[in-house]
Design a protein around this motif. Structure first.
Motif, PDB file in Angstrom:
ATOM      1  N   GLU A 223     -11.611 -11.777   3.906  1.00 14.09           N
ATOM      2  CA  GLU A 223     -10.328 -12.342   4.324  1.00 14.09           C
ATOM      3  C   GLU A 223      -9.400 -12.548   3.133  1.00 14.09           C
ATOM      4  N   HIS A 224      -9.943 -12.453   1.915  1.00 22.56           N
ATOM      5  CA  HIS A 224      -9.123 -12.626   0.714  1.00 22.56           C
ATOM      6  C   HIS A 224      -8.438 -11.332   0.285  1.00 22.56           C
ATOM      7  N   ASN A 225      -8.700 -10.223   0.988  1.00 20.59           N
ATOM      8  CA  ASN A 225      -7.943  -9.013   0.704  1.00 20.59           C
ATOM      9  C   ASN A 225      -6.484  -9.208   1.118  1.00 20.59           C
ATOM     10  N   ILE A 226      -5.636  -8.272   0.723  1.00 22.55           N
ATOM     11  CA  ILE A 226      -4.199  -8.415   0.937  1.00 22.55           C
ATOM     12  C   ILE A 226      -3.884  -8.324   2.428  1.00 22.55           C
ATOM     13  N   GLN A 227      -3.178  -9.327   2.930  1.00 22.07           N
ATOM     14  CA  GLN A 227      -2.860  -9.395   4.350  1.00 22.07           C
ATOM     15  C   GLN A 227      -1.448  -8.851   4.602  1.00 22.07           C
ATOM     16  N   PHE A 228      -1.325  -7.520   4.531  1.00 16.81           N
ATOM     17  CA  PHE A 228      -0.043  -6.884   4.805  1.00 16.81           C
ATOM     18  C   PHE A 228       0.371  -7.153   6.249  1.00 16.81           C
ATOM     19  N   THR A 229       1.652  -7.456   6.451  1.00 16.99           N
ATOM     20  CA  THR A 229       2.156  -7.658   7.804  1.00 16.99           C
ATOM     21  C   THR A 229       2.627  -6.321   8.379  1.00 16.99           C
ATOM     22  N   LEU A 230       2.863  -6.306   9.681  1.00 12.98           N
ATOM     23  CA  LEU A 230       3.402  -5.104  10.314  1.00 12.98           C
ATOM     24  C   LEU A 230       4.776  -4.780   9.741  1.00 12.98           C
ATOM     25  N   SER A 231       5.526  -5.804   9.364  1.00 17.37           N
ATOM     26  CA  SER A 231       6.835  -5.590   8.746  1.00 17.37           C
ATOM     27  C   SER A 231       6.708  -4.828   7.436  1.00 17.37           C
ATOM     28  N   PHE A 232       5.661  -5.121   6.648  1.00 15.78           N
ATOM     29  CA  PHE A 232       5.424  -4.386   5.398  1.00 15.78           C
ATOM     30  C   PHE A 232       5.190  -2.909   5.712  1.00 15.78           C
ATOM     31  N   PHE A 233       4.327  -2.640   6.677  1.00 14.40           N
ATOM     32  CA  PHE A 233       4.039  -1.253   7.044  1.00 14.40           C
ATOM     33  C   PHE A 233       5.322  -0.534   7.474  1.00 14.40           C
ATOM     34  N   ASN A 234       6.064  -1.150   8.398  1.00 12.32           N
ATOM     35  CA  ASN A 234       7.265  -0.505   8.928  1.00 12.32           C
ATOM     36  C   ASN A 234       8.317  -0.273   7.856  1.00 12.32           C
ATOM     37  N   HIS A 235       8.607  -1.325   7.089  1.00 13.03           N
ATOM     38  CA  HIS A 235       9.642  -1.216   6.055  1.00 13.03           C
ATOM     39  C   HIS A 235       9.193  -0.235   4.967  1.00 13.03           C
ATOM     40  N   GLY A 236       7.918  -0.301   4.591  1.00  9.87           N
ATOM     41  CA  GLY A 236       7.416   0.600   3.556  1.00  9.87           C
ATOM     42  C   GLY A 236       7.570   2.056   3.936  1.00  9.87           C
ATOM     43  N   VAL A 237       7.264   2.382   5.181  1.00  6.50           N
ATOM     44  CA  VAL A 237       7.385   3.761   5.654  1.00  6.50           C
ATOM     45  C   VAL A 237       8.849   4.178   5.747  1.00  6.50           C
ATOM     46  N   GLN A 238       9.674   3.325   6.346  1.00  7.23           N
ATOM     47  CA  GLN A 238      11.074   3.670   6.567  1.00  7.23           C
ATOM     48  C   GLN A 238      11.853   3.834   5.261  1.00  7.23           C
ATOM     49  N   SER A 239      11.496   3.053   4.248  1.00  7.82           N
ATOM     50  CA  SER A 239      12.220   3.100   2.974  1.00  7.82           C
ATOM     51  C   SER A 239      11.641   4.098   1.986  1.00  7.82           C
ATOM     52  N   GLY A 240      10.502   4.686   2.315  1.00  5.29           N
ATOM     53  CA  GLY A 240       9.884   5.651   1.418  1.00  5.29           C
ATOM     54  C   GLY A 240       9.010   5.031   0.349  1.00  5.29           C
ATOM     55  N   LEU A 241       8.767   3.726   0.422  1.00  4.20           N
ATOM     56  CA  LEU A 241       7.895   3.067  -0.549  1.00  4.20           C
ATOM     57  C   LEU A 241       6.434   3.415  -0.310  1.00  4.20           C
ATOM     58  N   LEU A 242       6.094   3.728   0.923  1.00  2.00           N
ATOM     59  CA  LEU A 242       4.708   3.962   1.327  1.00  2.00           C
ATOM     60  C   LEU A 242       4.624   5.270   2.101  1.00  2.00           C
ATOM     61  N   SER A 243       3.693   6.130   1.713  1.00  7.63           N
ATOM     62  CA  SER A 243       3.415   7.354   2.472  1.00  7.63           C
ATOM     63  C   SER A 243       2.192   7.088   3.335  1.00  7.63           C
ATOM     64  N   LEU A 244       2.386   6.999   4.643  1.00 11.22           N
ATOM     65  CA  LEU A 244       1.336   6.592   5.559  1.00 11.22           C
ATOM     66  C   LEU A 244       0.925   7.769   6.444  1.00 11.22           C
ATOM     67  N   TYR A 245      -0.369   8.079   6.429  1.00 11.29           N
ATOM     68  CA  TYR A 245      -0.909   9.191   7.207  1.00 11.29           C
ATOM     69  C   TYR A 245      -2.007   8.687   8.138  1.00 11.29           C
ATOM     70  N   GLY A 246      -2.113   9.340   9.290  1.00  9.00           N
ATOM     71  CA  GLY A 246      -3.172   9.037  10.235  1.00  9.00           C
ATOM     72  C   GLY A 246      -4.090  10.228  10.413  1.00  9.00           C
ATOM     73  N   LEU A 247      -5.384   9.945  10.623  1.00  6.99           N
ATOM     74  CA  LEU A 247      -6.357  10.987  10.936  1.00  6.99           C
ATOM     75  C   LEU A 247      -6.559  10.996  12.449  1.00  6.99           C
ATOM     76  N   PHE A 248      -6.252  12.124  13.062  1.00  8.33           N
ATOM     77  CA  PHE A 248      -6.322  12.245  14.519  1.00  8.33           C
ATOM     78  C   PHE A 248      -7.453  13.199  14.923  1.00  8.33           C
ATOM     79  N   TYR A 249      -8.189  12.781  15.933  1.00 10.77           N
ATOM     80  CA  TYR A 249      -9.187  13.653  16.555  1.00 10.77           C
ATOM     81  C   TYR A 249      -8.866  13.736  18.042  1.00 10.77           C
ATOM     82  N   GLN A 250      -8.518  14.914  18.479  1.00  7.62           N
ATOM     83  CA  GLN A 250      -8.117  15.121  19.874  1.00  7.62           C
ATOM     84  C   GLN A 250      -7.044  14.105  20.291  1.00  7.62           C
TER      85      GLN A 250
END
Length: 359
Positions: A223-250
């Motif tokens: 629980e002491h790991n970094i607790q990123f919020t959904l806002s961090f994820f969204n803003h990071g992706v939209q602003s180009g600060l974070l490159s976020l990829y998903g692994l999809f199976y079917q």
């Protein structure tokens, strides 16, 4: 490959963090400095129980470290480690180790240093930072000799103390990497049909990535790991600060990776996978293989951070001791003594454990 330059990244990051609510369980003021053309974000932490370890070394020692002690293989050494943490906790609190000013703090598990840091005038930056908050120690996180020897040299010349924090694993020279059996097997996984990585853009995809990260890093690990919020994820992706990829199976997302790249250096602060899926699917191996392949294809120096040491060694990553450097000469003599004692303990006790236990 389109990405922000270092100045754009840090300016965008600082503006994002000023909005607040980007990392839960984090209590700090955000400031920034201009030095030699660089924008340098900094955090000034407040007194808070279990404040996020990215702004509070005290949490790293008394909270996160205790979650890591069970990994020590010998029972007697585990017991001694627990006792040592208890002994040092109160002196560290009194010395203000929980309230520091951390320079170049990106609030990631691994902070990165752009090329301008190689020639930075550290004493001028120190003076500038102490004018903002003179009662706090100054801290630089995530330094290792393989990537940051000029910065470390300047720290030592300027009277900063070295605090051993962890052992990290690096890919810094792809021309010297000869893929072994494990890495070759992992890379073949990327070519399997029905398995695809794609960049995440929709709110639903990004929210799924956060669920996967939380389940692994906060649920399974600590629980002491970094607790990123959904806002961090969204803003990071939209602003180009974070490159976020998903692994999809079917068409179902089973894993995610989020990468930050600054001046040819890459780290992966976001990784998660569906813990309900059978281990035979190799979700962690697939996610790790994607990041390694991405870094190699784009000739990026890849700091893989700590954790899973044998896995990373078998993928030809090189182990390096990581340090935080602290400046405390402006503090009272008792506080200086605590910091110096702490630095001595990490050098003569903690570092040997990291190296001998292969952590």
């Amino acid at each position: 490959m389109s990405m922000l330059n270092a100045q754009q990244w840090h300016q965008g990051y600082f503006e994002m963090m000023l909005e607040g609510s980007k990392i839960a369980q984090l209590d700090a003021d955000f400031v920034y400095y201009q030095q030699q053309g660089l924008t340098i974000p900094a955090t000034i932490s407040h007194t808070k129980v279990n404040n996020s370890y990215v702004v509070s070394p005290l949490t790293l020692i008394t909270g996160y470290a205790q979650d890591e002690i069970p990994k020590v293989r010998f029972a007697a050494l585990r017991w001694f480690s627990y006792q040592l943490v208890k002994i040092v906790e109160k002196p560290l609190q009194l010395a203000g180790v929980g309230t520091v000013q951390t320079l170049n703090n990106q609030c990631l598990s691994t902070n990165m240093y752009c090329q301008g840091w190689q020639t930075i005038n550290l004493s001028k930056l120190r003076t500038q930072a102490l004018q903002t908050r003179s009662g706090h120690a100054l801290l630089l996180r995530s330094l290792n000799a393989a990537q940051h020897s000029p910065i470390i040299e300047r720290c030592e010349q300027d009277g900063w103390l070295a605090i051993v924090t962890r052992q990290v694993y690096l890919h810094t020279d792809w021309s010297a990497v000869v893929a072994g059996k494990d890495l070759k097997t992992d890379l073949r996984l990327l070519k399997q049909p029905q398995w695809t990585f794609k960049k995440l853009v929709t709110e639903q995809e990004i929210e799924r990535a956060k669920v996967l990260y939380d389940a692994l890093y906060l649920g399974k690990y600590s629980e002491h790991n970094i607790q990123f919020t959904l806002s961090f994820f969204n803003h990071g992706v939209q602003s180009g600060l974070l490159s976020l990829y998903g692994l999809f199976y079917q068409e179902e997302m089973l894993a995610c990776v989020g990468m930050v790249i600054i001046d040819g250096d890459m780290t992966c602060p976001i990784l998660g996978y569906d813990l309900q899926q059978p281990q035979k699917l190799g979700l962690y191996r697939r996610a790790s293989a994607f990041t390694i392949n991405y870094a190699q294809q784009h000739n990026l120096r890849f700091n893989m951070s700590s954790g899973a040491p044998w896995f990373k060694r078998n993928r030809k990553a090189k182990a390096e001791i990581e340090y935080s450097y602290v400046y405390c000469q402006h503090l009272s003599k008792p506080k200086q003594w605590v910091w110096k004692t702490f630095a001595w303990l990490t050098k003569h006790f903690y570092r040997p454990i990291l190296e001998k236990q292969g952590l």
